[in-house]
Design a protein around this motif. Sequence first.
Motif, PDB file in Angstrom:
ATOM      1  N   LEU A  99       0.832  -1.203   0.000  1.00 32.58           N
ATOM      2  CA  LEU A  99       0.000   0.000   0.000  1.00 32.58           C
ATOM      3  C   LEU A  99       0.870   1.258   0.000  1.00 32.58           C
ATOM      4  O   LEU A  99       0.569   2.238  -0.695  1.00 32.58           O
ATOM      5  CB  LEU A  99      -0.925   0.001   1.216  1.00 32.58           C
ATOM      6  CG  LEU A  99      -2.155  -0.912   1.146  1.00 32.58           C
ATOM      7  CD1 LEU A  99      -2.871  -0.947   2.499  1.00 32.58           C
ATOM      8  CD2 LEU A  99      -3.126  -0.425   0.063  1.00 32.58           C
ATOM      9  N   ARG A 100       1.938   1.247   0.766  1.00 34.01           N
ATOM     10  CA  ARG A 100       2.846   2.386   0.804  1.00 34.01           C
ATOM     11  C   ARG A 100       3.512   2.608  -0.554  1.00 34.01           C
ATOM     12  O   ARG A 100       3.676   3.743  -1.010  1.00 34.01           O
ATOM     13  CB  ARG A 100       3.921   2.154   1.872  1.00 34.01           C
ATOM     14  CG  ARG A 100       3.430   2.335   3.287  1.00 34.01           C
ATOM     15  CD  ARG A 100       3.241   3.795   3.611  1.00 34.01           C
ATOM     16  NE  ARG A 100       2.902   3.997   5.010  1.00 34.01           N
ATOM     17  CZ  ARG A 100       2.726   5.195   5.565  1.00 34.01           C
ATOM     18  NH1 ARG A 100       2.879   6.283   4.810  1.00 34.01           N
ATOM     19  NH2 ARG A 100       2.401   5.309   6.829  1.00 34.01           N
ATOM     20  N   VAL A 101       3.906   1.510  -1.188  1.00 35.63           N
ATOM     21  CA  VAL A 101       4.567   1.610  -2.494  1.00 35.63           C
ATOM     22  C   VAL A 101       3.653   2.279  -3.509  1.00 35.63           C
ATOM     23  O   VAL A 101       4.106   3.077  -4.346  1.00 35.63           O
ATOM     24  CB  VAL A 101       4.999   0.211  -2.984  1.00 35.63           C
ATOM     25  CG1 VAL A 101       5.446   0.252  -4.440  1.00 35.63           C
ATOM     26  CG2 VAL A 101       6.130  -0.322  -2.112  1.00 35.63           C
ATOM     27  N   MET A 102       2.354   1.998  -3.447  1.00 34.18           N
ATOM     28  CA  MET A 102       1.397   2.578  -4.394  1.00 34.18           C
ATOM     29  C   MET A 102       0.700   3.809  -3.816  1.00 34.18           C
ATOM     30  O   MET A 102      -0.432   4.132  -4.189  1.00 34.18           O
ATOM     31  CB  MET A 102       0.367   1.539  -4.817  1.00 34.18           C
ATOM     32  CG  MET A 102       0.924   0.419  -5.648  1.00 34.18           C
ATOM     33  SD  MET A 102      -0.284  -0.413  -6.705  1.00 34.18           S
ATOM     34  CE  MET A 102      -1.492  -0.946  -5.521  1.00 34.18           C
ATOM     35  N   SER A 103       1.379   4.495  -2.907  1.00 35.57           N
ATOM     36  CA  SER A 103       0.876   5.755  -2.331  1.00 35.57           C
ATOM     37  C   SER A 103      -0.503   5.575  -1.688  1.00 35.57           C
ATOM     38  O   SER A 103      -1.432   6.371  -1.894  1.00 35.57           O
ATOM     39  CB  SER A 103       0.814   6.855  -3.399  1.00 35.57           C
ATOM     40  OG  SER A 103       2.081   7.059  -3.980  1.00 35.57           O
ATOM     41  N   ASN A 104      -0.630   4.492  -0.902  1.00 30.50           N
ATOM     42  CA  ASN A 104      -1.855   4.178  -0.155  1.00 30.50           C
ATOM     43  C   ASN A 104      -3.078   3.962  -1.056  1.00 30.50           C
ATOM     44  O   ASN A 104      -4.212   4.161  -0.623  1.00 30.50           O
ATOM     45  CB  ASN A 104      -2.160   5.282   0.875  1.00 30.50           C
ATOM     46  CG  ASN A 104      -1.101   5.346   1.964  1.00 30.50           C
ATOM     47  OD1 ASN A 104      -0.618   4.313   2.439  1.00 30.50           O
ATOM     48  ND2 ASN A 104      -0.729   6.552   2.364  1.00 30.50           N
ATOM     49  N   GLN A 105      -2.840   3.540  -2.280  1.00 25.84           N
ATOM     50  CA  GLN A 105      -3.926   3.166  -3.183  1.00 25.84           C
ATOM     51  C   GLN A 105      -3.957   1.649  -3.330  1.00 25.84           C
ATOM     52  O   GLN A 105      -2.927   1.022  -3.577  1.00 25.84           O
ATOM     53  CB  GLN A 105      -3.741   3.815  -4.559  1.00 25.84           C
ATOM     54  CG  GLN A 105      -3.853   5.325  -4.543  1.00 25.84           C
ATOM     55  CD  GLN A 105      -3.659   5.926  -5.923  1.00 25.84           C
ATOM     56  OE1 GLN A 105      -3.109   5.282  -6.817  1.00 25.84           O
ATOM     57  NE2 GLN A 105      -4.089   7.157  -6.105  1.00 25.84           N
ATOM     58  N   ALA A 106      -5.144   1.075  -3.186  1.00 25.31           N
ATOM     59  CA  ALA A 106      -5.266  -0.383  -3.270  1.00 25.31           C
ATOM     60  C   ALA A 106      -5.207  -0.885  -4.707  1.00 25.31           C
ATOM     61  O   ALA A 106      -4.889  -2.048  -4.944  1.00 25.31           O
ATOM     62  CB  ALA A 106      -6.563  -0.845  -2.617  1.00 25.31           C
ATOM     63  N   ASN A 107      -5.479  -0.007  -5.659  1.00 22.21           N
ATOM     64  CA  ASN A 107      -5.536  -0.426  -7.058  1.00 22.21           C
ATOM     65  C   ASN A 107      -5.057   0.715  -7.943  1.00 22.21           C
ATOM     66  O   ASN A 107      -5.471   1.869  -7.754  1.00 22.21           O
ATOM     67  CB  ASN A 107      -6.972  -0.812  -7.434  1.00 22.21           C
ATOM     68  CG  ASN A 107      -7.059  -1.464  -8.793  1.00 22.21           C
ATOM     69  OD1 ASN A 107      -6.845  -0.836  -9.813  1.00 22.21           O
ATOM     70  ND2 ASN A 107      -7.385  -2.748  -8.812  1.00 22.21           N
ATOM     71  N   VAL A 108      -4.183   0.405  -8.900  1.00 23.16           N
ATOM     72  CA  VAL A 108      -3.656   1.395  -9.837  1.00 23.16           C
ATOM     73  C   VAL A 108      -3.825   0.860 -11.251  1.00 23.16           C
ATOM     74  O   VAL A 108      -3.397  -0.261 -11.557  1.00 23.16           O
ATOM     75  CB  VAL A 108      -2.170   1.714  -9.563  1.00 23.16           C
ATOM     76  CG1 VAL A 108      -1.601   2.608 -10.671  1.00 23.16           C
ATOM     77  CG2 VAL A 108      -2.000   2.377  -8.216  1.00 23.16           C
ATOM     78  N   SER A 109      -4.459   1.648 -12.123  1.00 18.88           N
ATOM     79  CA  SER A 109      -4.666   1.242 -13.506  1.00 18.88           C
ATOM     80  C   SER A 109      -3.422   1.536 -14.345  1.00 18.88           C
ATOM     81  O   SER A 109      -2.784   2.585 -14.198  1.00 18.88           O
ATOM     82  CB  SER A 109      -5.877   1.969 -14.094  1.00 18.88           C
ATOM     83  OG  SER A 109      -6.034   1.660 -15.462  1.00 18.88           O
ATOM     84  N   LEU A 110      -3.105   0.588 -15.232  1.00 13.38           N
ATOM     85  CA  LEU A 110      -1.964   0.743 -16.128  1.00 13.38           C
ATOM     86  C   LEU A 110      -2.387   0.807 -17.588  1.00 13.38           C
ATOM     87  O   LEU A 110      -1.556   0.724 -18.486  1.00 13.38           O
ATOM     88  CB  LEU A 110      -0.990  -0.438 -15.944  1.00 13.38           C
ATOM     89  CG  LEU A 110      -0.452  -0.673 -14.530  1.00 13.38           C
ATOM     90  CD1 LEU A 110       0.413  -1.928 -14.500  1.00 13.38           C
ATOM     91  CD2 LEU A 110       0.337   0.523 -14.032  1.00 13.38           C
ATOM     92  N   LEU A 111      -3.683   0.965 -17.825  1.00  9.70           N
ATOM     93  CA  LEU A 111      -4.201   0.905 -19.187  1.00  9.70           C
ATOM     94  C   LEU A 111      -3.707   2.068 -20.051  1.00  9.70           C
ATOM     95  O   LEU A 111      -3.541   1.919 -21.268  1.00  9.70           O
ATOM     96  CB  LEU A 111      -5.736   0.900 -19.165  1.00  9.70           C
ATOM     97  CG  LEU A 111      -6.379  -0.348 -18.534  1.00  9.70           C
ATOM     98  CD1 LEU A 111      -7.896  -0.199 -18.491  1.00  9.70           C
ATOM     99  CD2 LEU A 111      -5.995  -1.601 -19.310  1.00  9.70           C
TER     100      LEU A 111
END
Length: 306
Positions: A99-111
Motif C-alpha cells: 500500500l505504501r509503495v502505491m501511495s496508499n492506493q489499493a488499485n492502480v490502472s496501467l491501461l
Amino acid sequence: MIQGIFIEGMIFGIMVLGVFMTFRVLNFCDMTVDGSFPLGACVLAACLVHGISPSLALCIAFVAGMLAGLFTSVIYTKLRIPDLLAGILMMTMLYSVNLRVMSNQANVSLLRIPTTFSNIKNLMKAYFPLISPDWGIVFFLLIFVGILLVILNLFFSTDFGLTMGALGSNPQMVISQGVDPKIVRGVGICFGDGLAALSGALFAMYSGFSDVGSGSGVVVSGLASLMLGEFVIHSNKIGWQTLRVILGSIIYRALMFFARRYGYNIGMNANDLKLVTGLLIIVCLIVSKQDIIAWLKQHLKRNETC
C-alpha cells in the motif's frame, strides 16, 4: 482463449518456479510468495507511474521480491522463528508495504501507461494485422521463459546449485562439507521470492492494473501447478523438473479456464475456483501416494523373488 491460457500459464509459471525452489529444492515452506507476488505488481506500477521504463521496472520488481525473501530468511535464521510462521509474518507485513509503495492506493490502472505488452500489441497490429496481438505476447513469453529456464538449469549445474539441491534433502551433508546452510538457504529464498515478484509484475502488465490483493491464494495455486507438472512428467533431471513446472502451470490455467467457462452447467461460479484448486491438490496427493505404494509393492515382490 488458447492465447490467454498460454500467457497466464507462462506468467504464473515463473511464480511456480519460485515455489519449486523453496518448497521442493530447499524443503522450505515459504508463504511470503502471497505477499511478494503483489509486491512485484505494486513496484512495477509505482515505477511506470514515475516514468521508469518497463524493462527497468521489471528488474526493480525482481530486486524488491529478493529483498522480501531476504527478510524472511533473516526472520527464520536470526530470530529462530519457524519457516511457516516467518513466511506468514512477512506476507502480512508486505500488505502494508505494498500500500505504501502505491501511495496508499489499493488499485492502480496501467491501461493508459505504455508497457512491454502494450508495445508488443501495437507492433502486432502494425505489422501483422491479421494475427491476434496476444500471439505476439505468447511468442515473447516463450523466449523470456525459455531463457529463464536455461539460466536456472545452468545454475543448478554449478557447485553452489548442487549444494542448494542437497540442502533440502540432506542438510547434515552440506554442513559436513563446510558450507553454511544459512547462506545457501537465504540465496534460494531470495531468488524464489524474486521470481514471484517478477511474475506479479508481468501479470500486472498483462491485466492492465496492479492490486494489493492480487496475491491471495497464489501459493496454493502454485502448489497445484507444481503437482500437476510432477504428475505429467516423472524425472529426476533438473531440466525436466523446471520444464514440468511451466507445463503444470499451463495445465492448471487451462483447467481453471474450463471451470470458469463450463462450470455453470453444474452450478459452479467464480467463487468456487479456490474449492476446485484445493480438491485438485488433494487428488494429486492421493495419486502420488498411490504411486509410492505401487513402487513399494513392486520393490517387495522383487526382494521376495531374489
